[in-house]
Design a protein around this motif. Structure first.
Motif, PDB file in Angstrom:
ATOM      1  N   VAL A 134      37.287  41.991  25.933  1.00  0.00           N
ATOM      2  CA  VAL A 134      37.670  41.124  27.047  1.00  0.00           C
ATOM      3  C   VAL A 134      36.515  40.217  27.416  1.00  0.00           C
ATOM      4  N   SER A 135      36.872  39.101  28.068  1.00  0.00           N
ATOM      5  CA  SER A 135      35.875  38.192  28.639  1.00  0.00           C
ATOM      6  C   SER A 135      36.052  38.183  30.154  1.00  0.00           C
ATOM      7  N   VAL A 136      34.952  38.004  30.877  1.00  0.00           N
ATOM      8  CA  VAL A 136      34.982  38.066  32.339  1.00  0.00           C
ATOM      9  C   VAL A 136      34.410  36.778  32.921  1.00  0.00           C
ATOM     10  N   GLY A 137      35.134  36.210  33.880  1.00  0.00           N
ATOM     11  CA  GLY A 137      34.631  35.064  34.630  1.00  0.00           C
ATOM     12  C   GLY A 137      34.559  35.427  36.101  1.00  0.00           C
ATOM     13  N   ILE A 138      33.419  35.176  36.728  1.00  0.00           N
ATOM     14  CA  ILE A 138      33.195  35.579  38.127  1.00  0.00           C
ATOM     15  C   ILE A 138      32.842  34.355  38.953  1.00  0.00           C
ATOM     16  N   ALA A 139      33.507  34.217  40.098  1.00  0.00           N
ATOM     17  CA  ALA A 139      33.234  33.086  40.997  1.00  0.00           C
ATOM     18  C   ALA A 139      33.763  33.420  42.387  1.00  0.00           C
ATOM     19  N   GLU A 140      33.613  32.449  43.308  1.00  0.00           N
ATOM     20  CA  GLU A 140      33.989  32.680  44.705  1.00  0.00           C
ATOM     21  C   GLU A 140      35.471  32.450  44.966  1.00  0.00           C
ATOM     22  N   THR A 141      36.180  31.819  44.023  1.00  0.00           N
ATOM     23  CA  THR A 141      37.628  31.624  44.165  1.00  0.00           C
ATOM     24  C   THR A 141      38.299  31.930  42.830  1.00  0.00           C
ATOM     25  N   LYS A 142      39.618  32.112  42.877  1.00  0.00           N
ATOM     26  CA  LYS A 142      40.358  32.418  41.650  1.00  0.00           C
ATOM     27  C   LYS A 142      40.328  31.234  40.689  1.00  0.00           C
ATOM     28  N   THR A 143      40.414  30.009  41.223  1.00  0.00           N
ATOM     29  CA  THR A 143      40.397  28.827  40.363  1.00  0.00           C
ATOM     30  C   THR A 143      39.061  28.693  39.646  1.00  0.00           C
ATOM     31  N   ARG A 220      45.132  22.664  47.654  1.00  0.00           N
ATOM     32  CA  ARG A 220      44.540  24.000  47.558  1.00  0.00           C
ATOM     33  C   ARG A 220      43.599  24.097  46.360  1.00  0.00           C
ATOM     34  N   THR A 221      43.995  23.474  45.249  1.00  0.00           N
ATOM     35  CA  THR A 221      43.138  23.491  44.069  1.00  0.00           C
ATOM     36  C   THR A 221      41.805  22.825  44.363  1.00  0.00           C
ATOM     37  N   SER A 222      41.843  21.684  45.053  1.00  0.00           N
ATOM     38  CA  SER A 222      40.615  20.980  45.418  1.00  0.00           C
ATOM     39  C   SER A 222      39.721  21.851  46.301  1.00  0.00           C
ATOM     40  N   ARG A 223      40.324  22.482  47.284  1.00  0.00           N
ATOM     41  CA  ARG A 223      39.548  23.344  48.183  1.00  0.00           C
ATOM     42  C   ARG A 223      38.955  24.528  47.412  1.00  0.00           C
ATOM     43  N   GLU A 224      39.727  25.100  46.481  1.00  0.00           N
ATOM     44  CA  GLU A 224      39.222  26.224  45.685  1.00  0.00           C
ATOM     45  C   GLU A 224      38.037  25.797  44.819  1.00  0.00           C
ATOM     46  N   LEU A 225      38.088  24.578  44.275  1.00  0.00           N
ATOM     47  CA  LEU A 225      36.965  24.082  43.482  1.00  0.00           C
ATOM     48  C   LEU A 225      35.716  23.912  44.338  1.00  0.00           C
ATOM     49  N   LEU A 231      43.735  31.070  47.562  1.00  0.00           N
ATOM     50  CA  LEU A 231      44.636  31.961  46.816  1.00  0.00           C
ATOM     51  C   LEU A 231      44.067  33.370  46.866  1.00  0.00           C
ATOM     52  N   GLU A 232      44.638  34.196  47.710  1.00  0.00           N
ATOM     53  CA  GLU A 232      44.200  35.577  47.808  1.00  0.00           C
ATOM     54  C   GLU A 232      44.770  36.386  46.642  1.00  0.00           C
ATOM     55  N   LEU A 233      44.170  37.537  46.394  1.00  0.00           N
ATOM     56  CA  LEU A 233      44.716  38.426  45.375  1.00  0.00           C
ATOM     57  C   LEU A 233      46.104  38.895  45.788  1.00  0.00           C
ATOM     58  N   GLU A 234      46.956  39.076  44.797  1.00  0.00           N
ATOM     59  CA  GLU A 234      48.325  39.551  44.963  1.00  0.00           C
ATOM     60  C   GLU A 234      49.190  38.549  45.725  1.00  0.00           C
ATOM     61  N   GLN A 235      48.674  37.299  45.846  1.00  0.00           N
ATOM     62  CA  GLN A 235      49.478  36.251  46.465  1.00  0.00           C
ATOM     63  C   GLN A 235      50.292  35.589  45.359  1.00  0.00           C
ATOM     64  N   VAL A 236      51.252  36.347  44.823  1.00  0.00           N
ATOM     65  CA  VAL A 236      52.072  35.882  43.715  1.00  0.00           C
ATOM     66  C   VAL A 236      53.495  35.682  44.202  1.00  0.00           C
ATOM     67  N   GLU A 237      53.980  34.460  44.103  1.00  0.00           N
ATOM     68  CA  GLU A 237      55.334  34.182  44.565  1.00  0.00           C
ATOM     69  C   GLU A 237      56.362  34.798  43.616  1.00  0.00           C
ATOM     70  N   LYS A 238      57.386  35.396  44.198  1.00  0.00           N
ATOM     71  CA  LYS A 238      58.464  35.918  43.384  1.00  0.00           C
ATOM     72  C   LYS A 238      59.251  34.758  42.780  1.00  0.00           C
ATOM     73  N   ARG A 239      59.745  34.997  41.590  1.00  0.00           N
ATOM     74  CA  ARG A 239      60.536  33.956  40.942  1.00  0.00           C
ATOM     75  C   ARG A 239      61.840  33.735  41.699  1.00  0.00           C
ATOM     76  N   LYS A 240      62.240  32.464  41.783  1.00  0.00           N
ATOM     77  CA  LYS A 240      63.477  32.125  42.474  1.00  0.00           C
ATOM     78  C   LYS A 240      64.686  32.250  41.555  1.00  0.00           C
TER      79      LYS A 240
END
Length: 418
Positions: A134-143, A220-225, A231-240
Motif C-alpha cells: 500500500v501507499s500512504v498519503g498524509i495531509a490536513e484534509t482528505k483532498t 469545498r475543494t478550494s477550501r480543502e486545498l 469533508l469529514e470522515l464517513e461523510q459519504v452520501e448514500k446513492r440516490k
C-alpha cells in the motif's frame, strides 16, 4: 490530520497473492466478458499499456511479453479488501473505506513527529498480515491526502506527508486540475473561464465566487486545498439510485434466461439497497440487443412505482419480472438487461401509510431479508437465493475465460500445498 491508504495495483496484486510464480510476471485483469483491460501490474504499466484498452487489440503483444491474463474475480478482491481494512483498524478506531482499494484514516492523537514512523509501520503491517503493498498519503484534509498519496505512488515511496505550505504549493503547481479529487474535464473547462488554470489557482481563488459561479462542491475543494476541513470522515452520501446491469457472455432470445438474469440483477440491487439502509420508491428496467451487430436493433424500458417504499427482494424481483414481460419481444437476440432502483430514502424516513394494509407485513419482510443477508455474508453469496434466480447461471452468464479460484471465500478453491 488524515491518511489515505491506497492498495498498489490492487486487482493485479490480489491475483499474484496466491501465485508466487507470478511475482515478477506482467499481469492484466480484464473487465466483464473479458472485454477490456481494467487493471495492470507494474510490469505491464512499463509497456505503456493504456487503461481500458480493448483486450483483443493487445492480446498478441501481451502474450509475446509473457503476460498472465485474469478475468475479474470480485469475490477474491472484495475479501482481500476487507482484510486490509481490518488491519487498518489496528491503527485507528475511525476508518472510512472509500473504495475497494482505498480508505481514509483519522489521525487524531498521532503527533506530527510520529507520522513518518506511523506510516512506515502501517505499510509493513499490511504487507506482513495480508500480503498487499500500500501507499500512504498524509495531509490536513482528505483532498490534500489524495494528492499526497498520488505523489507517493509517482515517486514509488511508501508514504508522503504533505503538511508544509511551501510543499503543498509546489505540488499544486506541478499537477493538473483533473488530478484533483472530483475535478472532471467539464469542471476544468468551467474553471478556465474564470482564469483558474492550475490547482494552485483553485486554492487561491475566492471561495464565495466559486460557490456562486460553479457550485458548492468546487468551493469545498478550494477550501480543502487551503487546509480547511470540509469533508469529514464517513461523510459519504448514500446513492440516490442503484443500478445493476450486465452484458451477457452470449446473446439470447430465451425468455426463461432473461427472467433468471432479471431476478439475479434485481436481487443484487436489493442487497446493495439494504447495505446502505435504504428503501426504494420505484423501479426501472431496460432490455436491449447489440447495437453494433449486423441485426435489427431493439431497445425498450419500463418503470413502476411502489405504493410504499421497500427493500424486499421478493417484492422488487416480482415487479422487475412484470416489467420484463412488458418490454420483451420474441425473435430478438438480447445482449443486456438491467435494473435501477429509484428515489431512494432512508429506512427511518417517515412514509405515508397506505389505505390497503400493505404495510402490515413490512416488519416481517425486513426481518426475513436481514436473516437472508446474514446467512449469505457468513456462508457466501448465493447460499440462499430466490428460486427465480435459478440454481445456476445459463446462457446469459458472463464470459470469464481466465477466472482464478476464489481462494479465500470458497471451500472448493482453498489452495492445496503438495
Amino acid at each position: 490530520m488524515f491518511a489515505l491508504v491506497d492498495c498498489n495495483n490492487f486487482y493485479a496484486s490480489c491475483e499474484k497473492l496466491f501465485r508466487p510464480d507470478l511475482k515478477d510476471t506482467p499481469v492484466v485483469v480484464l473487465s466483464n466478458n473479458d472485454g477490456c483491460i481494467v487493471a495492470r501490474s507494474k510490469e505491464v504499466k512499463e509497456f505503456d499499456m493504456p487503461m481500458a484498452a480493448p483486450f483483443f487489440k493487445h492480446k498478441k503483444f501481451l502474450e509475446s511479453k509473457g503476460t498472465a491474463f485474469f478475468s475479474s474475480n470480485y469475490a477474491l478482491y472484495g475479501d482481500i479488501s476487507n482484510r486490509v481494512v481490518e488491519v487498518l483498524g489496528q491503527f485507528s478506531p475511525v476508518v472510512e473505506q472509500y473504495s475497494i482499494d482505498e480508505a481514509f484514516i483519522d489521525l487524531s492523537g498521532v503527533e506530527i513527529s510520529e507520522l513518518s514512523e506511523w506510516s512506515e509501520e502501517l505499510v509493513r503491517t499490511v504487507f506482513a498480515w495480508v500480503g498487499i503493498n500500500v501507499s500512504v498519503g498524509i495531509a490536513e484534509t482528505k483532498t490534500l491526502a489524495k494528492i499526497a498519496n498520488h505523489r507517493a505512488k509517482k515517486n514509488k515511496m511508501p508514504a508522503t506527508i504533505l503538511i508544509n505550505n511551501s510543499d503543498i504549493s509546489k505540488e499544486l503547481s506541478n499537477i493538473n486540475l483533473t488530478d484533483i479529487w472530483g475535478i472532471s474535464g467539464n469542471l476544468e473547462r468551467k474553471l478556465n473561464r474564470y482564469n483558474i488554470w492550475s490547482p494552485l489557482d483553485l486554492k487561491d481563488a475566492d471561495p464565495f465566487m466559486l460557490r456562486k459561479k460553479i457550485g458548492i462542491v468546487v468551493e469545498r475543494t478550494s477550501r480543502e486545498l487551503s487546509g480547511e476541513v470540509c469533508l469529514e470522515l464517513e461523510q459519504v452520501e448514500k446513492r440516490k439510485n442503484i443500478r445493476v446491469s450486465r452484458s451477457f457472455g452470449t446473446v439470447t432470445s430465451d425468455y426463461a434466461e432473461l427472467e433468471q438474469a432479471t431476478a439475479t440483477f434485481a436481487a443484487r440491487a436489493c442487497e446493495k439497497l439494504r447495505k446502505q439502509k435504504s428503501l426504494a420508491n420505484g423501479l426501472y428496467l431496460f432490455l436491449r440487443t447489440n447495437k453494433h451487430a449486423d441485426l435489427e436493433y431493439y431497445s425498450a424500458s419500463s418503470a413502476t412505482g411502489f405504493i410504499v417504499p421497500t427493500n424486499s427482494s421478493f417484492d422488487i424481483v416480482s415487479e422487475a419480472q412484470k416489467l420484463l414481460a412488458k418490454v420483451y419481444r420474441p425473435g430478438f437476440l438480447f445482449q443486456k438487461v438491467g435494473v435501477m432502483l429509484l428515489d431512494l430514502v432512508g429506512e427511518g424516513a417517515h412514509q405515508q401509510q397506505d389505505i390497503f394494509g400493505i404495510t402490515k407485513d413490512i416488519t416481517n419482510k425486513t426481518k426475513l431479508m436481514k436473516t437472508i443477508d446474514k446467512i449469505n455474508r457468513e456462508m457466501g453469496r448465493g447460499s440462499l437465493k430466490l428460486a427465480s434466480q435459478g440454481l445456476e447461471q445459463r446462457g446469459w452468464k458472463l464470459r470469464a475465460e481466465y477466472l482464478s479460484p476464489r481462494y479465500t471465500t470458497s471451500w472448493d478453491d482453498i489452495p492445496k500445498i503438495k
